[in-house]
Design a protein around this motif. Structure first.
Motif, mmCIF file in Angstrom:
data_model
loop_
_atom_site.group_PDB
_atom_site.id
_atom_site.type_symbol
_atom_site.label_atom_id
_atom_site.label_comp_id
_atom_site.label_asym_id
_atom_site.label_seq_id
_atom_site.Cartn_x
_atom_site.Cartn_y
_atom_site.Cartn_z
ATOM 1 N N LEU A 1 39.434 78.017 1.181
ATOM 2 C CA LEU A 1 39.834 78.859 2.326
ATOM 3 C C LEU A 1 40.165 77.999 3.541
ATOM 4 C CD1 LEU A 1 37.297 81.827 2.050
ATOM 5 C CD2 LEU A 1 39.796 82.002 1.914
ATOM 6 N N ALA A 2 39.360 76.991 3.797
ATOM 7 C CA ALA A 2 39.637 76.096 4.927
ATOM 8 C C ALA A 2 40.972 75.389 4.742
ATOM 9 C CB ALA A 2 38.503 75.090 5.082
ATOM 10 N N ALA A 3 41.265 74.972 3.516
ATOM 11 C CA ALA A 3 42.547 74.311 3.235
ATOM 12 C C ALA A 3 43.713 75.276 3.408
ATOM 13 C CB ALA A 3 42.528 73.736 1.815
ATOM 14 N N ILE A 4 43.511 76.531 2.994
ATOM 15 C CA ILE A 4 44.560 77.548 3.185
ATOM 16 C C ILE A 4 44.845 77.724 4.674
ATOM 17 C CG2 ILE A 4 45.070 80.009 2.976
ATOM 18 C CD1 ILE A 4 43.519 79.951 0.304
ATOM 19 N N GLY A 5 43.781 77.761 5.465
ATOM 20 C CA GLY A 5 43.967 77.895 6.910
ATOM 21 C C GLY A 5 44.760 76.748 7.495
ATOM 22 N N GLU A 6 44.478 75.536 7.046
ATOM 23 C CA GLU A 6 45.219 74.367 7.527
ATOM 24 C C GLU A 6 46.682 74.425 7.102
ATOM 25 O OE1 GLU A 6 43.096 71.046 6.000
ATOM 26 O OE2 GLU A 6 41.327 71.360 7.286
ATOM 27 N N ASP A 7 46.921 74.837 5.868
ATOM 28 C CA ASP A 7 48.298 74.927 5.380
ATOM 29 C C ASP A 7 49.081 75.999 6.113
ATOM 30 O OD1 ASP A 7 47.789 72.908 3.608
ATOM 31 O OD2 ASP A 7 47.564 74.204 1.848
ATOM 32 N N PHE A 8 48.416 77.111 6.408
ATOM 33 C CA PHE A 8 49.083 78.186 7.153
ATOM 34 C C PHE A 8 49.441 77.710 8.556
ATOM 35 C CE2 PHE A 8 48.965 81.845 10.028
ATOM 36 C CZ PHE A 8 49.884 82.685 9.423
ATOM 37 N N ALA A 9 48.503 77.046 9.212
ATOM 38 C CA ALA A 9 48.750 76.554 10.575
ATOM 39 C C ALA A 9 49.875 75.532 10.599
ATOM 40 C CB ALA A 9 47.470 75.949 11.144
#
Length: 468
Positions: free
Chosen positions: A66-74
Motif C-alpha cells: 500500500l505504501a508503494a502504491i501511494g508513492e507510485d500514485f504521487a
C-alpha cells in the motif's frame, strides 16, 4: 491488461449500464484522497492482524505494498482507469494485481461507508492546518503593516461616512482580529472532528474490527465515534468546516472591499505593488486590485458550498446515503479556493505602500472631530443630550462659514453657545482625538501597541497548533 474490479454486483443478473456508471463514478478530484485511504487501509490491515484475519506477515506485506502504491500514485506512475468506480475500487484493483488473493482479504470488516467518511475527515483535518498556516501568513502581513502605522492618523468610517479619527493600524488590526477568530473556529472544529469513523463498517459496527480505538489512535484521532450509525451517516463536521471556510471567505471579502476603496483614486490611501495588481486590455493607465475582486467573488462560492451541503443533509434518513458524496465536492471546492486566495491576499497586503500624509489630511475631513466637542462639553457638566445639540449647531455654523472645527476661534465658539470656550480648542486635533481613546481596545497608540503584542502571542499559540 488491467481487469476492472467491482466491490459489489454478484447478486445482479446484468452488469451496470453505462449511464449508471457515468453517474456513479467518482469525479477525478475525489481521487486526491488516495493518501488518506492508504493510511487508513494500513491501519485497518493491522486491525485485521489483531482479529486473526491476516497473519502478521500478510499484514506487513499489505502495508508495504500500500505504501508503494501511494508513492507510485504521487509520482504519476499509476492512475485510476475509467472502470474504477471510486478510490476504493482503484486501490483494491492495484493491490490485488500486486499481491493476488491476499489483497482481497483487506476488505473484511469494513465498508466503503466508514472508509469514505474517514478519508474525507482525515483530509479535512490536514487541510485545516494548511489553511490556518496561510491565514497566519496573512496575519503576519497585517501586523507588519500595523506596526509601521501605529501613529498614522486616518479617518474612521461608519455607514461609509467620515466618523472619527483613528490610527490606521487600528483599522488593519480590526481585520486581524476577525481572522484570529477564524483560526479559533477552525481549531474548535478540529477538536470536535477528532473522532474516527473506522470500525463503523456499513452502519452497525464491525464483527471483525473490534478495536477501532487502536486504529483511531494510529490515525491521529482522540477516539472512535460513539455511535456507528452517526459515524457513517453524519456530515455535520463537513458542514461546520464549510461554515468556517465561508466565514473566513466573508472576512477576506470585507478586507478586499476596503482595499478597493483605499487604492482608488478617490481615496488614494495605499498604492498596490505592481506584482499584485493587473491592468486593462484597452485602457493603458489602469491598475486594478484584481486580487481583491477575485477574493470577493470566490467568497460567494464558499457560501454556496455551505448552502449546498446543508441542503443535501436536511432530509436524509438514518445511516449512509449516496447523497453524502456531495460532501467531497463542497469540501474540495472550499479548500482549493482558500489555497489560491490566501497567499495572494497576504502578498498584496505585505507589499502595499501607505500614504501617511494623505491619510492624516483626510482624518479630519467631514467634521470627524465633532465628537470631541460633545465629549468636552459633557466633561464640563453639560448633559450629553444638550452637548449633542450644541455640537450639531457648531457643525452647521462651520458649514455656513466654510470653516473646519480646528480653525474655529474663541469668538466663533461663543457665537454658537456661551458654554463653548477656548478650552475646547486643544481637543480639536486628530492627534488629541486618537490619544483620548485610551481605554482597552481603543485606538490610542499605546493601546494599539498592546493589541499588537497580544495578537502576536495569540499567533504564536496558533502556530504551535499547526505544527503540533
Amino acid at each position: 491488461m488491467t481487469q476492472p474490479v467491482r466491490l459489489w454486483g454478484a447478486r445482479f443478473r446484468t452488469p451496470p449500464s453505462p449511464a449508471l456508471m457515468r453517474l456513479s463514478r467518482a469525479p477525478e478530484s475525489y481521487f486526491r484522497l488516495v493518501p488518506e485511504d492508504i493510511k487508513s487501509s494500513i491501519a485497518h490491515a493491522r486491525e485485521l492482524v489483531r482479529a486473526g484475519i491476516l497473519t502478521e506477515g500478510e499484514g506487513n506485506k499489505i502495508a508495504e505494498v500500500l505504501a508503494a502504491i501511494g508513492e507510485d500514485f504521487a509520482a504519476g506512475k499509476i492512475a485510476p482507469s475509467q472502470a474504477d468506480e471510486d478510490i476504493h475500487t482503484f486501490l483494491e484493483r492495484v493491490l490485488t494485481e500486486r499481491l493476488g488473493t491476499i489483497g482481497g482479504k483487506l476488505r473484511a470488516g469494513r465498508s466503503r461507508n466508514d472508509q469514505a467518511a474517514n478519508d474525507l475527515k482525515l483530509h479535512l483535518r490536514g487541510a485545516a492546518r494548511r489553511i490556518v498556516e496561510a491565514v497566519l501568513a496573512l496575519q503576519d502581513a497585517l501586523i507588519a503593516q500595523a506596526s509601521e502605522h501605529q501613529t498614522t492618523l486616518a479617518p474612521g468610517f461608519t455607514h461609509l461616512q467620515p466618523a472619527q479619527p483613528i490610527s490606521f493600524a487600528h483599522q488593519l488590526l480590526a481585520h486581524a482580529q476577525g481572522f484570529s477568530r477564524d483560526v479559533e473556529r477552525m481549531q474548535d472544529w478540529d477538536r470536535r472532528s477528532a473522532r474516527s469513523p473506522l470500525g463503523a463498517a456499513a452502519l452497525a459496527g464491525s464483527a471483525i474490527a473490534l478495536h477501532p480505538e487502536l486504529s483511531a489512535r494510529e490515525l491521529g484521532y482522540d477516539a472512535p465515534c460513539e455511535n456507528s450509525i452517526d459515524a457513517v451517516g453524519s456530515r455535520d463536521h463537513v458542514a461546520e468546516f464549510l461554515f468556517v471556510a465561508a466565514m473566513l471567505g466573508v472576512n477576506l471579502s470585507r478586507l478586499a472591499e476596503e482595499i478597493f476603496l483605499w487604492s482608488s483614486k478617490q481615496f488614494r490611501w495605499v498604492v498596490l505593488d505592481d506584482g499584485y495588481a493587473t491592468g486593462s486590455s484597452i485602457m493603458p493607465q489602469k491598475k486594478n486590485a484584481d486580487i481583491a475582486e477575485l477574493t470577493r467573488g470566490r467568497a460567494a462560492r464558499l457560501i454556496g458550498g455551505l448552502n449546498a451541503m446543508l441542503a443535501a443533509l436536511k432530509g436524509l434518513p438514518f445511516a449512509y446515503n449516496r447523497d453524502l458524496s456531495e460532501d467531497k465536492w463542497a469540501a474540495f471546492e472550499a479548500i482549493d479556493t482558500l489555497d489560491l486566495v490566501l497567499p495572494a491576499m497576504s502578498g498584496m497586503i505585505a507589499t502595499m505602500t501607505v500614504d501617511r500624509d494623505r491619510l492624516k489630511l483626510q482624518s479630519t475631513d467631514g467634521f470627524t472631530l465633532a465628537t470631541e466637542v460633545a465629549d468636552w462639553l459633557s466633561r464640563t457638566g453639560v448633559p450629553f443630550s444638550e452637548a449633542h445639540e450644541i455640537t450639531g449647531s457648531l457643525v452647521r455654523y462651520c458649514e455656513e462659514k466654510g470653516l473646519d472645527l480646528s480653525a474655529l476661534s474663541p469668538a466663533d465658539l461663543a457665537a454658537v453657545d456661551a458654554r463653548l470656550t477656548a478650552d475646547v480648542l486643544p481637543c480639536l486635533t486628530a492627534e488629541a482625538a486618537v490619544a483620548a481613546r485610551r481605554g482597552y481596545g481603543g485606538t490610542a497608540p499605546e493601546r494599539v501597541a498592546e493589541q499588537i503584542a497580544r495578537l502576536k502571542e495569540t499567533l504564536a499559540r496558533q502556530r504551535q497548533w499547526v505544527t503540533g
